[in-house]
Design an enzyme around this catalytic site. Structure first.
Site, PDB file in Angstrom:
ATOM      1  N   LYS A   1       0.828  -1.200   0.000  1.00 44.14           N
ATOM      2  CA  LYS A   1       0.000   0.000   0.000  1.00 44.14           C
ATOM      3  C   LYS A   1       0.865   1.254   0.000  1.00 44.14           C
ATOM      4  O   LYS A   1       0.645   2.184  -0.791  1.00 44.14           O
ATOM      5  CB  LYS A   1      -0.928   0.015   1.212  1.00 44.14           C
ATOM      6  CG  LYS A   1      -1.932   1.165   1.187  1.00 44.14           C
ATOM      7  CD  LYS A   1      -2.463   1.491   2.559  1.00 44.14           C
ATOM      8  CE  LYS A   1      -1.495   2.380   3.326  1.00 44.14           C
ATOM      9  NZ  LYS A   1      -2.061   2.906   4.589  1.00 44.14           N
TER      10      LYS A   1
ATOM     11  N   ASP B   1      -6.410   0.797   1.003  1.00 41.36           N
ATOM     12  CA  ASP B   1      -6.425   0.927   2.452  1.00 41.36           C
ATOM     13  C   ASP B   1      -7.793   0.481   2.958  1.00 41.36           C
ATOM     14  O   ASP B   1      -8.586  -0.093   2.212  1.00 41.36           O
ATOM     15  CB  ASP B   1      -6.100   2.366   2.875  1.00 41.36           C
ATOM     16  CG  ASP B   1      -7.175   3.363   2.432  1.00 41.36           C
ATOM     17  OD1 ASP B   1      -8.160   2.950   1.786  1.00 41.36           O
ATOM     18  OD2 ASP B   1      -7.033   4.552   2.751  1.00 41.36           O
TER      19      ASP B   1
END
Length: 219
Positions: free
Chosen positions: A124, A142
């Site tokens: 991420k 996320d």
């Protein structure tokens, strides 16, 4: 046998998101790839607002990887104490800064594998840095993206990596970065984890989650 993907009007959903959030962008404050890298590491289990409060003073005093290395783990931990997991983050950030100085001349690499090899950097974080700092299309997933993408049936998975893969198939590559920001903004402003504001959502007529809930009247 794999279940068939849910059929939703992907193009319509993406267009509505674009209309709802034409100015969507990364809400972490940063001036260069290094600051974005550190801010994104700090953002784990913390809000962007909390991170921005901390980094405003931190980056003014320590603008480069080399300057961070003048700090001990304990000293850096004091600077970021208001954030979650601050001790572990302090350790990882200093190790990352050491690698940046020794291996990359103080610069942040633009290669995914090299980014993910840095302490405290996962997929991420690498996606956030690649897309926002270097303009390389990426779709960081996320908690907001995971939740909203599955509610809209743009993805259908509880696994973050699989959600990313499904989004990458549905969303045109040129729109990955903007879509990432728009979904995050939607998750923060309307499609919250608890009590989503379906009554004020322009996406409701096309939303898989919304269709399963009670009909919503606007106004």
């Amino acid at each position: 046998m794999k279940p068939k993907p849910k059929r939703v009007p992907t193009r319509k959903i993406l267009d509505i998101l674009a209309e709802m959030y034409p100015d969507a962008h990364c809400e972490l404050d940063y001036r260069n790839p290094f600051e974005l890298l550190i801010a994104t590491i700090l953002s784990a289990q913390s809000t962007d607002r909390q991170v921005n409060k901390v980094t405003a003073g931190l980056f003014a005093k320590f603008p480069t990887p080399a300057s961070f290395l003048t700090l001990s783990e304990e000293e850096l931990a004091e600077h970021i104490r208001g954030l979650g997991l601050f001790r572990n983050k302090s350790k990882n950030i200093l190790k990352t800064c050491e690698i940046l100085v020794e291996k990359y001349g103080g610069e942040v690499p633009q290669d995914r594998a090299q980014l993910e090899a840095l302490p405290g950097v996962g997929r991420k974080t690498a996606n956030v840095v690649l897309s926002n700092a270097f303009g390389i299309p990426a779709l960081a997933v996320d908690t907001h993206v995971q939740r909203v993408a599955n509610r809209l049936a743009l993805a259908d998975s509880e696994n973050v990596l699989e959600t990313e893969r499904q989004l990458m198939k549905r969303v045109p590559r040129a729109e990955w970065t903007d879509t990432h920001h728009r979904i995050i903004w939607h998750g923060r402003r309307i499609c919250s984890a608890r009590n989503p504001k379906c009554h004020m959502c322009d996406l409701h007529p096309h939303c898989w989650y919304g269709k399963q809930a009670e009909p919503v009247k606007k106004g």
